[in-house]
Design an enzyme around this catalytic site. Structure first.
Site, PDB file in Angstrom:
ATOM      1  CG  PHE A   1     -12.499   0.710  -5.916  1.00 42.77           C
ATOM      2  CD1 PHE A   1     -11.321   1.338  -6.229  1.00 42.77           C
ATOM      3  CD2 PHE A   1     -12.444  -0.548  -5.342  1.00 42.77           C
ATOM      4  CE1 PHE A   1     -10.094   0.732  -5.983  1.00 42.77           C
ATOM      5  CE2 PHE A   1     -11.238  -1.169  -5.086  1.00 42.77           C
ATOM      6  CZ  PHE A   1     -10.050  -0.535  -5.409  1.00 42.77           C
ATOM      7  N   GLY A   2     -16.466   2.967  -4.125  1.00 38.18           N
ATOM      8  CA  GLY A   2     -17.321   4.147  -4.073  1.00 38.18           C
ATOM      9  C   GLY A   2     -18.510   4.109  -5.001  1.00 38.18           C
TER      10      GLY A   2
ATOM     11  CG  LEU B   1     -18.908   1.840   0.444  1.00 38.43           C
ATOM     12  CD1 LEU B   1     -18.531   3.255   0.867  1.00 38.43           C
ATOM     13  CD2 LEU B   1     -20.430   1.679   0.428  1.00 38.43           C
TER      14      LEU B   1
ATOM     15  CG  LEU C   1     -22.329  -0.459  -4.171  1.00 42.98           C
ATOM     16  CD1 LEU C   1     -21.865  -1.632  -3.328  1.00 42.98           C
ATOM     17  CD2 LEU C   1     -23.722  -0.719  -4.741  1.00 42.98           C
TER      18      LEU C   1
ATOM     19  N   GLY D   1     -23.208   6.161  -4.816  1.00 41.85           N
ATOM     20  CA  GLY D   1     -24.012   6.957  -5.736  1.00 41.85           C
ATOM     21  C   GLY D   1     -23.269   8.129  -6.351  1.00 41.85           C
ATOM     22  CE  LYS D   2     -16.683   8.245  -4.731  1.00 38.38           C
ATOM     23  NZ  LYS D   2     -15.620   8.651  -3.782  1.00 38.38           N
TER      24      LYS D   2
ATOM     25  CE1 TYR E   1      -3.385  -2.633   0.092  1.00 36.29           C
ATOM     26  CE2 TYR E   1      -3.903  -2.034   2.355  1.00 36.29           C
ATOM     27  CZ  TYR E   1      -4.155  -2.782   1.230  1.00 36.29           C
ATOM     28  OH  TYR E   1      -5.199  -3.673   1.248  1.00 36.29           O
TER      29      TYR E   1
END
Length: 346
Positions: free
Chosen positions: A238-239, A236, A241, A243-244, A53
């Site tokens: 990678f975001g 999520l 879910l 909605g963005k 990472y």
């Protein structure tokens, strides 16, 4: 905060785990410190990182995340508060800058990786040390089907477990875990551990979210019956879910905007299914991200749900999902979408 046993150990880990893979890439050290402080104040005692990472991995940022966490421990003196998890990288995945890219789960590489992680983390032990992904060729990172390669050569699992056992006995690690593993791999590791007296895997860290429920097919039963629970990552997607990214939006600092390597979350099937889940949440007066997280955390095979964020606002919202109870009506609606559009983003 809810706490759950980590495998068959005496460790109680928070049902939400603090994910860290943006630290050193999308987040500065100061921002990471703010996230750690908020998580700690909210009752989270579990933090997950890896030698490779931040993500996406590149030479310029290699191991920055572990160094940030180590700097936090040094500055705040609260190492004993945290159940610390890290991982040793496997081969492939576009990585050529770690140990010359010739990565193996053998004695040489595991000992070298572990010793360097301990230095960066400024600690004398890692509570959960995980094999980040299998050395052998199998179906993970977006592959649902298994294609056998007869010529595939990999470190015997016996050698891997034997060296991990040595590190446990030396006090460098407390427990071992798997990641991106298959049912065969998980059961093989468990069987070897039980028959040879080597450390038993206490967890398996695999992707799990509304768009990828493949863990349920073969691994959920293993997780429950063998008490080798899921540490769910990418809850999520990678975001997606949250909605963005609805209607093709690409927010400036969004991960899918910045990094093209995560295409599985933006294929047409994923976009269509995601829109239905986001709409479901809004119809029920819920935040889409919180609904998606609550769905993951409630599963009986999940030990801890790994939440990550790039802003404190996102992290607060993610932590608040712990208090959300999904109605039977909503769960039935979620299941209906899954039946029609199963696993579009494995």
């Amino acid at each position: 905060m809810d706490y759950r046993k980590l495998g068959r150990t005496d460790l109680d880990v928070s049902a939400l785990c603090l994910g860290t893979m943006t630290w050193g890439e999308q987040n500065t050290q100061d921002e990471a410190f703010e996230q750690i402080a908020l998580a700690k104040a909210s009752g989270i005692n579990f933090i997950d990182t890896a030698e490779m990472y931040p993500v996406p991995p590149r030479p310029e940022t290699y191991a920055a995340t572990e160094r940030i966490i180590g700097n936090w421990f040094a500055a705040n003196g609260d190492r004993d508060h945290w159940i610390l998890a890290s991982k040793v990288a496997g081969p492939g995945n576009g990585i050529s800058h770690i140990r010359d890219g010739q990565l193996k789960h053998n004695r040489q590489h595991i000992v070298a990786a572990l010793d360097e992680s301990l230095k960066r983390l400024q600690t004398d032990r890692i509570d959960l040390y995980q094999l980040h992904w299998p050395e052998r060729s199998t179906n993970f990172f977006g592959k649902l089907g298994y294609q056998h390669l007869p010529q595939d050569i990999f470190t015997p699992l016996e050698e891997t477990l034997e060296v991990l056992d040595e590190q446990v006995r030396a006090g460098k690690i407390r427990h071992v875990g798997l990641s991106n593993e298959t049912p065969w791999g998980t059961m093989k590791f468990l069987h070897l551990a039980e028959t040879r007296g080597w450390p038993r895997a206490v967890s398996i860290q695999n992707p799990y979210n509304l768009l990828n429920r493949s863990f349920e097919v073969g691994l959920a039963e293993v997780a429950i019956r063998e008490q080798c629970g899921l540490l769910a990552y990418s809850p999520l997607a990678f975001g997606m879910l949250s909605g963005k990214y609805e209607h093709g939006a690409r927010p400036e600092k969004g991960r899918l905007t910045l990094f093209s390597r995560f295409a599985r979350y933006s294929n047409p099937q994923t976009v269509a299914a995601c829109s239905r889940y986001v709409q479901l949440a809004r119809e029920h007066g819920l935040d889409p991200a919180q609904m998606a997280l609550a769905f993951v955390t409630r599963q009986p095979f999940v030990t801890s749900n790994i939440i990550g964020a790039t802003t404190l606002e996102q992290l607060r919202s993610n932590i608040d999902s712990q208090a959300l109870t999904l109605s039977d009506e909503l769960l039935a609606a979620i299941e209906a979408v899954h039946q029609e559009q199963p696993n579009p983003a494995p």
